[in-house]
Design a protein around this motif. Structure first.
Motif, PDB file in Angstrom:
ATOM      1  N   HIS A  17       0.861  -1.186   0.000  1.00  0.00           N
ATOM      2  CA  HIS A  17       0.000   0.000   0.000  1.00  0.00           C
ATOM      3  C   HIS A  17       0.895   1.232   0.000  1.00  0.00           C
ATOM      4  CE1 HIS A  17       0.972   0.050   4.334  1.00  0.00           C
ATOM      5  NE2 HIS A  17       0.674   1.327   4.284  1.00  0.00           N
ATOM      6  N   CYS A  19       0.946   5.034   1.688  1.00  0.00           N
ATOM      7  CA  CYS A  19       0.260   5.816   2.718  1.00  0.00           C
ATOM      8  C   CYS A  19       1.013   7.128   2.944  1.00  0.00           C
ATOM      9  CB  CYS A  19       0.171   5.014   4.008  1.00  0.00           C
ATOM     10  SG  CYS A  19       1.782   4.625   4.691  1.00  0.00           S
ATOM     11  N   GLN A  22       4.646   7.040   4.299  1.00  0.00           N
ATOM     12  CA  GLN A  22       5.713   6.639   3.376  1.00  0.00           C
ATOM     13  C   GLN A  22       6.138   7.838   2.525  1.00  0.00           C
ATOM     14  OE1 GLN A  22       5.120   2.832   1.136  1.00  0.00           O
ATOM     15  NE2 GLN A  22       3.476   2.571   2.609  1.00  0.00           N
ATOM     16  N   CYS A  56       5.956   2.849   8.675  1.00  0.00           N
ATOM     17  CA  CYS A  56       5.949   3.245   7.267  1.00  0.00           C
ATOM     18  C   CYS A  56       6.890   4.409   6.952  1.00  0.00           C
ATOM     19  CB  CYS A  56       4.534   3.623   6.853  1.00  0.00           C
ATOM     20  SG  CYS A  56       3.417   2.214   6.858  1.00  0.00           S
TER      21      CYS A  56
HETATM   22 ZN    ZN Z   1       1.609   2.719   5.691  1.00  0.00          ZN
END
Ligand code: ZN
Ligand code: ZN
Length: 210
Positions: A17, A19, A22, A56
């Motif tokens: 994914h 997000c 990140q 992340c």
């Molecule tokens: Zn994430």
């Protein structure tokens, strides 16, 4: 030099994914490289990074900088903050970057089409100028980076548990080398119950099949 989009693709591929954190991490890493005048992601180990949280954001920083725990160019100093300190180990220049307090609102303003705050951050963090996203502070490490790096091949055996300790992480106590677990305080303690033996597993298997 890879583009932001390419780096985000690499980062999100590892997470399955993409997000906002990140994006924040990738942008922070790239900005640090720009400020330190280093071409990133690095192909050597010149840049050493301290991340102040796992998750992340940390992976975004790793993808942008190529500083990784596995390469011994990344250290997690877990303070629960999406912030990081970047050390140019050649010059000693050290910068700490942290998201500005108003970065969420600033992202929102640049992503009017976003349907929710999450999406506003995801898009806005890709559009904001880096200087508007992060505060930058020149800092000095209280423990020199050389202590984190240590020397390749250095290893000793703990005089109490017999386990091998690398990278000068042992401590000297009364003239003997001990691992930090034996010297204490340890981050774990043994429990009384014994680990299941192979025989116990066989009994369990017999009980289930009967
Ligand atoms: Zn994430
Ligand atoms: Zn030990």
């Amino acid at each position: 030099m890879p583009t932001l989009a390419e780096l985000l693709e690499t980062s999100s591929a590892q997470h399955r994914h993409l997000c906002p954190r990140q994006v924040l991490g990738v942008r922070m890493g790239l900005y640090a490289g720009e400020l330190l005048g280093l071409a990133l992601p690095q192909t050597d180990k010149r840049l050493y990074t301290f991340v102040e949280t796992d998750g992340c954001g940390a992976d975004g920083i790793s993808v942008a900088t190529n500083c990784w725990i596995g390469r011994r160019t990344l250290h997690v100093e877990d303070l629960g903050k999406v912030a990081a300190t970047f050390v140019d180990t050649l010059t000693g220049r050290t910068l700490r970057l942290a998201p500005r307090a108003d970065v969420r609102q600033a992202a929102r303003a640049l992503a009017p089409e976003a349907r929710n705050p999450w999406e506003a951050q995801l898009l806005g963090y890709q559009r904001l100028p880096a200087a508007a996203m992060f505060s930058v502070q020149p800092v000095r490490l209280t423990t020199p980076v050389e202590a984190y790096l240590s020397h390749a091949g250095h290893r000793v055996q703990c005089a109490r548990c017999g386990e091998e300790v690398m990278n000068e992480r042992e401590v000297e106590l009364n003239g003997v080398a001990l691992c930090r677990t034996c010297a204490g305080p340890a981050y774990y303690a043994p429990v009384e119950a014994e680990a299941p033996t192979p025989a116990a597993f066989l009994q369990l298997g017999a009980a289930i099949s009967s």
